[in-house]
Scaffold this motif. Structure first.
Motif, short mmCIF file in Angstrom:
data_model
loop_
_atom_site.label_atom_id
_atom_site.label_comp_id
_atom_site.label_asym_id
_atom_site.label_seq_id
_atom_site.Cartn_x
_atom_site.Cartn_y
_atom_site.Cartn_z
N ALA A 189 0.49 -0.66 0.12
CA ALA A 189 0.02 -0.15 -0.29
C ALA A 189 0.94 1.36 0.14
N ASP A 201 -12.10 4.32 -4.44
CA ASP A 201 -12.10 4.05 -3.22
C ASP A 201 -10.76 3.06 -2.80
N SER A 202 -11.40 1.87 -3.21
CA SER A 202 -10.57 0.98 -3.51
C SER A 202 -11.31 -0.14 -4.64
N ASN A 217 -5.60 -1.16 -9.18
CA ASN A 217 -5.42 -0.45 -7.54
C ASN A 217 -3.59 0.42 -7.33
N HIS A 246 -3.39 2.39 -5.43
CA HIS A 246 -2.20 2.60 -4.24
C HIS A 246 -1.89 1.21 -3.88
N PHE A 297 -3.06 5.16 -0.31
CA PHE A 297 -4.24 4.80 -0.46
C PHE A 297 -5.09 6.05 0.34
N ASP A 298 -6.71 5.99 -0.50
CA ASP A 298 -7.11 4.99 -0.96
C ASP A 298 -7.11 5.89 -2.49
N THR A 341 -7.63 4.16 -6.23
CA THR A 341 -8.52 2.65 -7.21
C THR A 341 -9.34 3.74 -8.72
N ARG A 361 -9.11 12.81 -5.58
CA ARG A 361 -8.13 11.15 -5.15
C ARG A 361 -7.23 11.59 -6.47
#
Length: 468
Positions: free
Chosen positions: A82, A138-139, A292, A294, A301-302, A304, A348
């Motif tokens: 990460a 986010d993920s 990802n 991240h 993080f985060d 994606t 992000r």
């Protein structure tokens, strides 16, 4: 704290962060505290009055930091990375200072338009063709949930959100046992039920989904009155890097009219290197693809990136437009809150923009190629060392191994793993291959060097010899 105090402490935080990273090799990778140690050191009740920032900072260093596992440690070889490249951390500093809620174009036009641009940069970087459109989730868990919800709505002719699932045939989604458990959770949240996640057998050295078995499972479900909705394939599965034959999966999906999602959360980053793209040949035929930045690329993080061949299907599944969220007087805009489950969205895209510009694709490719080479070299060294067995060969920078014992391989290797992690110089985790416990290694830390991987060999062999 006011903004003048922030000026002072912001400088101190920057100095602390640089010193922290400079000294990471001197810290144990995994937290060396007993369960409950941090909790017992914290006051039971919140303070009624303000406390001095110096006191808060001292407690951070003395109580919190010893209980942290250091994910940015160059000898973190567990799970997947990460990463947080320094330039990404800096970008997050600016994001936190601006503190914008970027749910709509009008709430921060630059955030929306930068997201559009950097997603297309990433699309180009990993070799997806024109026509794919990206959004930052986010993920990968959220991206997979979006894909499952879209599968559900398409299969139900867009009536699931309106009428619910009661009275509908059982919807079926297909994957192998090698996919991440985020797929199970997406099935739960989407209301499909875990019994309707159909596990397809795998075959071959890549542990790929058996396309013939997939086709047969779909036919059996149709005959039973069930409603096939979609297929989830993986490239670089979490356990040991399992990779489906994407082209073969797409052949089945297209013949059956099913929505497809490819989970390349970790391995997708490696696709910036053209020589690795054979791992997901056929991905251009998928409906949904997730990777990802991240994890392996260094975006904190985060972050994606979720790519869609037809984003209209996702928007039709998720978009809600009450009057208070409408943007009047602006045509042709994108509101990315209609592309994700949460309404609220962080900025992000900024860290990805900083990262790509500061390192360039070639700099990021060099890092990934080094990790792959170092992991392959380590696997070869262990394989040549008496008493070690490579269970699954390197898939990119991930492989699994075990140390052979005269009896009870499982207890022996679990004990070896515990000793390695208690030692603190490196951090590894375990998985199961065909039911048997094995030790898992992956190289992916942003600041790792060849010497760090060499230390991993020394630690593993030293403690294995002491454990015999």
């Amino acid at each position: 704290m006011n903004w003048e105090d922030f000026r002072k402490w912001g400088r101190r935080a920057a100095d602390w962060a640089a010193d922290y990273h400079a000294g990471l090799r001197d810290r144990p990778v995994r937290a060396q505290v007993a369960p409950g140690a941090v909790l017992s050191a914290l006051p039971d009740a919140p303070p009624e009055g303000a406390e001095a920032m110096q006191s808060i900072f001292d407690d951070f260093e003395q109580t919190i930091l010893p209980g942290m596992t250091h994910w940015q440690h160059p000898r973190f070889f567990a799970y997947f990375p990460a990463n947080a490249a320094p330039v990404s951390v800096l970008a997050e500093y600016f994001v936190s200072a601006i503190a914008a809620q970027c749910m709509l174009w009008q709430t921060s036009p630059a955030a929306t338009e930068l997201e559009t641009r950097v997603c297309d940069w990433m699309r180009q970087a990993i070799g997806l063709p024109d026509g794919f459109t990206g959004v930052i989730q986010d993920s990968a868990s959220s991206a997979t949930l979006c894909a499952v919800l879209t599968m559900r709505e398409r299969a139900l002719d867009w009536q699931g959100n309106k009428a619910g699932l009661s009275g509908q045939p059982r919807l079926r989604v297909y994957c192998s046992a090698e996919v991440h458990t985020s797929v199970d959770r997406a099935i739960w949240i989407a209301g499909l039920g875990e019994e309707n996640l159909v596990r397809i057998p795998t075959q071959g050295p890549t542990r790929a989904m058996d396309a013939d078995a997939l086709r047969a499972a779909i036919a059996a479900d149709r005959a039973a009155g069930h409603l096939p909705a979609g297929i989830i394939a993986c490239t670089g599965g979490t356990s040991a890097g399992a990779s489906d034959d994407i082209a073969a999966v797409m052949d089945v999906a297209e013949a059956e009219g099913l929505y497809t999602h490819v989970d390349a959360a970790w391995a997708g980053s490696a696709m910036i290197c053209p020589e690795f793209r054979a791992l997901w040949a056929g991905v251009e035929r998928a409906d949904s693809v997730v990777m990802n930045p991240h994890k392996w690329l260094g975006a904190q993080f985060d972050c994606t990136t979720h790519f869609l061949r037809n984003p209209d299907d996702l928007v039709r599944t998720l978009a809600i437009q009450p009057e208070y969220l409408k943007t009047h007087g602006a045509d042709g805009i994108v509101n990315y809150s209609e592309w994700s489950v949460p309404l609220g969205r962080r900025f992000r895209a900024l860290k990805l923009w900083f990262l790509i510009r500061a390192h360039g694709l070639e700099g990021l490719r060099e890092m990934i190629r080094n990790h792959v080479t170092w992991a392959q070299d380590l696997a070869a060294r262990l394989e040549a060392t008496e008493g070690f067995e490579i269970v699954t060969p390197p898939m990119l920078s991930l492989f699994t191994f075990r140390h052979l014992a005269t009896a009870d391989h499982e207890a022996h290797n679990q004990d070896l793993l515990n000793r390695i992690n208690d030692d603190g110089r490196i951090y590894l985790t375990q998985t199961r291959i065909d039911g048997a416990l094995v030790i898992r290694f992956q190289a992916g830390a942003f600041t790792a060097t060849a010497e760090d991987v060499a230390v991993a060999y020394d630690v593993i062999t030293e403690l294995a010899e002491a454990n015999v």
